[in-house]
Scaffold this motif. Sequence first.
Motif, PDB file in Angstrom:
ATOM      1  N   TYR A 175      -2.414  -5.505   4.421  1.00  0.00           N
ATOM      2  CA  TYR A 175      -1.656  -4.328   4.834  1.00  0.00           C
ATOM      3  C   TYR A 175      -1.366  -4.397   6.328  1.00  0.00           C
ATOM      4  O   TYR A 175      -2.204  -4.853   7.102  1.00  0.00           O
ATOM      5  CB  TYR A 175      -2.432  -3.048   4.499  1.00  0.00           C
ATOM      6  CG  TYR A 175      -2.862  -2.977   3.053  1.00  0.00           C
ATOM      7  CD1 TYR A 175      -1.980  -3.369   2.042  1.00  0.00           C
ATOM      8  CD2 TYR A 175      -4.127  -2.559   2.703  1.00  0.00           C
ATOM      9  CE1 TYR A 175      -2.365  -3.329   0.721  1.00  0.00           C
ATOM     10  CE2 TYR A 175      -4.527  -2.519   1.374  1.00  0.00           C
ATOM     11  CZ  TYR A 175      -3.640  -2.908   0.383  1.00  0.00           C
ATOM     12  OH  TYR A 175      -4.031  -2.877  -0.920  1.00  0.00           O
ATOM     13  N   PHE A 192       0.854  -1.189   0.000  1.00  0.00           N
ATOM     14  CA  PHE A 192       0.000   0.000   0.000  1.00  0.00           C
ATOM     15  C   PHE A 192       0.891   1.241   0.000  1.00  0.00           C
ATOM     16  O   PHE A 192       1.779   1.367   0.846  1.00  0.00           O
ATOM     17  CB  PHE A 192      -0.908  -0.006   1.232  1.00  0.00           C
ATOM     18  CG  PHE A 192      -2.037   0.977   1.136  1.00  0.00           C
ATOM     19  CD1 PHE A 192      -3.212   0.645   0.474  1.00  0.00           C
ATOM     20  CD2 PHE A 192      -1.930   2.233   1.710  1.00  0.00           C
ATOM     21  CE1 PHE A 192      -4.259   1.553   0.372  1.00  0.00           C
ATOM     22  CE2 PHE A 192      -2.974   3.148   1.615  1.00  0.00           C
ATOM     23  CZ  PHE A 192      -4.136   2.810   0.950  1.00  0.00           C
ATOM     24  N   ILE A 245      -2.181   0.983   8.156  1.00  0.00           N
ATOM     25  CA  ILE A 245      -3.597   1.373   8.119  1.00  0.00           C
ATOM     26  C   ILE A 245      -3.820   2.512   9.122  1.00  0.00           C
ATOM     27  O   ILE A 245      -4.458   3.518   8.821  1.00  0.00           O
ATOM     28  CB  ILE A 245      -4.508   0.158   8.428  1.00  0.00           C
ATOM     29  CG1 ILE A 245      -4.286  -0.947   7.385  1.00  0.00           C
ATOM     30  CG2 ILE A 245      -5.977   0.579   8.460  1.00  0.00           C
ATOM     31  CD1 ILE A 245      -5.019  -2.256   7.653  1.00  0.00           C
ATOM     32  N   MET A 255      -9.320   1.325   1.508  1.00  0.00           N
ATOM     33  CA  MET A 255      -8.278   0.328   1.785  1.00  0.00           C
ATOM     34  C   MET A 255      -8.958  -1.034   1.858  1.00  0.00           C
ATOM     35  O   MET A 255      -9.888  -1.219   2.647  1.00  0.00           O
ATOM     36  CB  MET A 255      -7.594   0.602   3.127  1.00  0.00           C
ATOM     37  CG  MET A 255      -6.881   1.921   3.205  1.00  0.00           C
ATOM     38  SD  MET A 255      -5.881   2.075   4.723  1.00  0.00           S
ATOM     39  CE  MET A 255      -4.343   1.304   4.231  1.00  0.00           C
TER      40      MET A 255
END
Length: 361
Positions: A170, A140, A175, A159
């Motif tokens: 991720y 990401f 995040i 996401m």
Amino acid sequence: MTTNPGRFAKPEVRAVSAYHLEPRDTPIKLNQNENAEGFPHALKEEIWQRVAGRDWARYPDFHLREITQRLAAHADVPEDWVLVGNGSNELLQMTLLTVVGRGDHIIVPLPTFTLYRLQSVVMGAMAHTPLMRAETNFAFPVDEVIDLAQRHDARAIVMCSPNNPTGTAYAEADIRRVIEATPGLVLLDEAYREFNRQDLCHLVRDYDNVVIFRTFSKALAMAGVRVGYCIARPEMAAEIGKVKLPYALNILSEAVTLVSLDHPELFAPTIDTAIQQRDRLLIELPRLPGLTVYPSAANFVLVHVAQGSDRAFQRLLSDGILVRDVSHYPGLSDHLRLSVGTAAENDALLESLSHFTRHPG
Ligand code: PMP
């Protein structure tokens, strides 16, 4: 004079291509990331009885109280944090409809599930689509996303973890960084969370700018039933609730969900099997010449086929195996997405690919 009756559609709608899936009947179906073990037959009788006991002439409960309570208890959040929908895609659409409108900015890193961008564009939003690259195993792009979100004052950031179609999970720290640094709402899609033994619900407690989306379509073997839910702070859930259509679930889908929630023991082994079979594919596929395989935390595996994804797709099809050709996704030319099947289906997949990679002609 001939005119196009499609001209009545908004320009935003006319500009996009439809979400498309070629219907094909094959003995082995590895194209939609479904639960290959199937829905447990043992539960069907109990479900029929529940459904037969209801008066079908009556609308379902307006607030879907029983199912909402059960899902909230399951996620360990208060009831007003949960909204139930006709598949998680309905809730994704409703949330986007609640949050973005014409001229708003949204960040959707690609390649990912096509619906997010498609729906945002239909709503008139400007979608920024930074690319996740094979060279980084589709990591990401945290800094790029934060920068874009801040620069454009993005109203939403999407996401998906594990991400479809890359399989990338991720890191929670990444995040969190995105949630903390962006001004907008983070739509966190956990459709494949069970295959990563993942539960990020606590992020909704820790931050007020996250909504989590979950589905019964993948690990929980109910794609044909259409049930999903989202978890949001109650004030946000209330806003999405204004946009959402009433009676998203019918009495059949409600009954299937309630009975399934009583029997996690019937689903857990199928999730274990999918994880084992995925890990087996992650070991065996890279042994075949010309195949590059990426790490996957989901119930599918993304592969690059040096001999050509189109030829591989056709060969698999002629062996009765349908997979997803994702070569038209940004950055994924010559890639296929292979859903994890049963052990026997994966045997057939490996055998067909083994033959193809050695004799592609
Ligand atoms: N999110 C992701 C990442 C998906 O891959 C899918 C289905 N392919 C969905 C959401 C939608 O799932 P459903 O509407 O069946 O709940």
